[in-house]
Design a protein around this motif. Sequence first.
Motif, PDB file in Angstrom:
ATOM      1  N   LEU A 131      30.999  41.383  55.016  1.00 31.31           N
ATOM      2  CA  LEU A 131      30.140  42.757  54.806  1.00 31.31           C
ATOM      3  C   LEU A 131      29.006  42.341  53.707  1.00 31.31           C
ATOM      4  O   LEU A 131      28.186  42.932  53.989  1.00 31.31           O
ATOM      5  N   ILE A 135      43.381  43.760  58.685  1.00 30.52           N
ATOM      6  CA  ILE A 135      43.636  42.304  58.597  1.00 30.52           C
ATOM      7  C   ILE A 135      45.115  41.993  57.929  1.00 30.52           C
ATOM      8  O   ILE A 135      45.351  42.829  57.179  1.00 30.52           O
ATOM      9  N   ASN A 144      33.928  53.073  58.981  1.00 30.30           N
ATOM     10  CA  ASN A 144      34.355  51.715  59.672  1.00 30.30           C
ATOM     11  C   ASN A 144      35.469  51.253  59.119  1.00 30.30           C
ATOM     12  O   ASN A 144      35.556  51.100  57.934  1.00 30.30           O
ATOM     13  N   HIS A 150      38.633  48.269  59.017  1.00 30.95           N
ATOM     14  CA  HIS A 150      38.899  46.873  59.072  1.00 30.95           C
ATOM     15  C   HIS A 150      40.473  46.714  58.836  1.00 30.95           C
ATOM     16  O   HIS A 150      40.770  46.964  57.855  1.00 30.95           O
ATOM     17  N   ASP A 170      33.903  52.997  54.099  1.00 31.36           N
ATOM     18  CA  ASP A 170      34.232  52.109  55.231  1.00 31.36           C
ATOM     19  C   ASP A 170      35.483  51.525  54.350  1.00 31.36           C
ATOM     20  O   ASP A 170      35.795  51.736  53.084  1.00 31.36           O
ATOM     21  N   VAL A 221      38.813  48.542  54.244  1.00 33.26           N
ATOM     22  CA  VAL A 221      39.511  47.429  54.779  1.00 33.26           C
ATOM     23  C   VAL A 221      41.006  47.281  54.201  1.00 33.26           C
ATOM     24  O   VAL A 221      41.342  47.710  52.945  1.00 33.26           O
ATOM     25  N   VAL A 232      41.845  40.274  52.820  1.00 32.72           N
ATOM     26  CA  VAL A 232      40.907  41.152  52.708  1.00 32.72           C
ATOM     27  C   VAL A 232      39.531  40.825  52.225  1.00 32.72           C
ATOM     28  O   VAL A 232      38.631  41.268  52.697  1.00 32.72           O
ATOM     29  N   ILE A 236      36.974  39.695  54.858  1.00 39.51           N
ATOM     30  CA  ILE A 236      35.966  40.806  55.244  1.00 39.51           C
ATOM     31  C   ILE A 236      35.143  41.531  54.156  1.00 39.51           C
ATOM     32  O   ILE A 236      33.929  41.734  54.509  1.00 39.51           O
ATOM     33  N   VAL A 237      35.668  41.300  53.019  1.00 43.40           N
ATOM     34  CA  VAL A 237      34.619  42.046  51.962  1.00 43.40           C
ATOM     35  C   VAL A 237      33.577  40.970  51.726  1.00 43.40           C
ATOM     36  O   VAL A 237      32.252  41.423  51.824  1.00 43.40           O
ATOM     37  N   VAL A 295      39.067  49.033  49.498  1.00 42.89           N
ATOM     38  CA  VAL A 295      39.818  48.053  49.831  1.00 42.89           C
ATOM     39  C   VAL A 295      41.278  47.866  49.469  1.00 42.89           C
ATOM     40  O   VAL A 295      41.547  48.161  48.241  1.00 42.89           O
ATOM     41  N   LEU A 325      32.848  51.114  49.692  1.00 44.02           N
ATOM     42  CA  LEU A 325      33.970  50.319  50.235  1.00 44.02           C
ATOM     43  C   LEU A 325      35.461  50.500  49.645  1.00 44.02           C
ATOM     44  O   LEU A 325      35.387  49.911  48.401  1.00 44.02           O
ATOM     45  N   GLY A 382      44.777  45.583  54.017  1.00 43.70           N
ATOM     46  CA  GLY A 382      45.134  44.524  54.423  1.00 43.70           C
ATOM     47  C   GLY A 382      46.862  44.450  54.162  1.00 43.70           C
ATOM     48  O   GLY A 382      46.945  45.258  53.356  1.00 43.70           O
TER      49      GLY A 382
END
Length: 278
Positions: A176, A157, A153, A155, A130, A132, A169, A172-173, A106, A104, A134
């Motif tokens: 998940l 935010i 995926n 995301h 994936d 995320v 962020v 969402i973390v 971020v 993931l 922010g």
Amino acid sequence: MEKYEIVSKRTLADRVNEYVVYAPSVARHCLAGQFVILRVDDDGERVPFTVCDYDRAVGTVSILVQEVGYTTMKLAETKVGDRLADFVGPLGNPTDLSAYKRILLVGGGIGAAVIYPQAKQLFSENRAADVVLGARNVSLVMYEEEFRKYCKNFHLITDDGSSGRKGFVTDIVRELLEKGVGYDAVFAVGPLGMMRAVCNVTREFGVHTVVSMNSLMVDGTGMCGCCRITVGGKIRYACIDGPEFDGHEVDFDEAASRAVMYREAEKEHVCRLRGTAK
Ligand SMILES: Cc1cc2nc3c(=O)[nH]c(=O)nc-3n(C[C@H](O)[C@H](O)[C@H](O)COP(=O)(O)OP(=O)(O)OC[C@H]3O[C@@H](n4cnc5c(N)ncnc54)[C@H](O)[C@@H]3O)c2cc1C
Ligand code: FES
């Protein structure tokens, strides 16, 4: 093209420009996670920026720069065709993504510059991550289309909900991880507070977390000591030992206090550039 010539420049977000610089020797060797140190002109200070992208065939390196102070403002005044005085790199250690299957990424704000090449690399290896992403608001969202293309995926935010979901962020973390997505590692890059907050969440779930420390730097070669941080109780230098470290081991309090040590001098510097110094 001349060495260190700016071959393209575009604005990606509010006060954030992407510069593509002709630097074949850097382009030949650089990898995700590494950075360059540049000087805008002969009198300029040396400032570090992440290698955000590169084209080995053409010999160019892209950097994403947020205008925050003296040198980044000077850089914003440059035009396509101008030459930078220096563009040294690649420096620091490349990101090591080999040990993890499910990742993931971020990114907060300008942290997008670091996770973007990581996302591209993983995509090219058929193991898309994936992501995320922010930002404070819609005007600061960078590379949205590119991330959508290169990740599994995506995301988005924003603090105020002006693009994607509203929130941080970490929201969402946490979701998940609560859903049980089995990440082997989280890479979190952005402002210190954001990286610390992500680490606090991932620590609860026992997920290994890597952060990229953008400490103040001078030489970038481990000589000056400026980028010193403490990781796992040991002194480390972000320029040669990092910039990526185990986020659960970083002393964020110390890093935060060192990050503001020159704030007054920097303010004075900007006032001189704007001609508003008293
Ligand atoms: C390894 C590394 C990679 C980096 N990658 C990028 C990048 O890809 N894009 C980007 O825009 N910036 C990046 N930075 C941060 C960038 O180097 C600084 O924003 C820049 O040096 C500021 O210079 P300035 O003269 O414009 O601002 P200054 O006048 O020196 O400072 C203005 C304000 O910015 C803050 N600041 C200064 N240096 C940093 C820093 N290193 N990190 C966070 N805040 C800082 C100051 O505390 C002050 O509040 C990176 C830093 C490191 C160490
Ligand atoms: S920048 Fe000088 S030791 Fe890292």
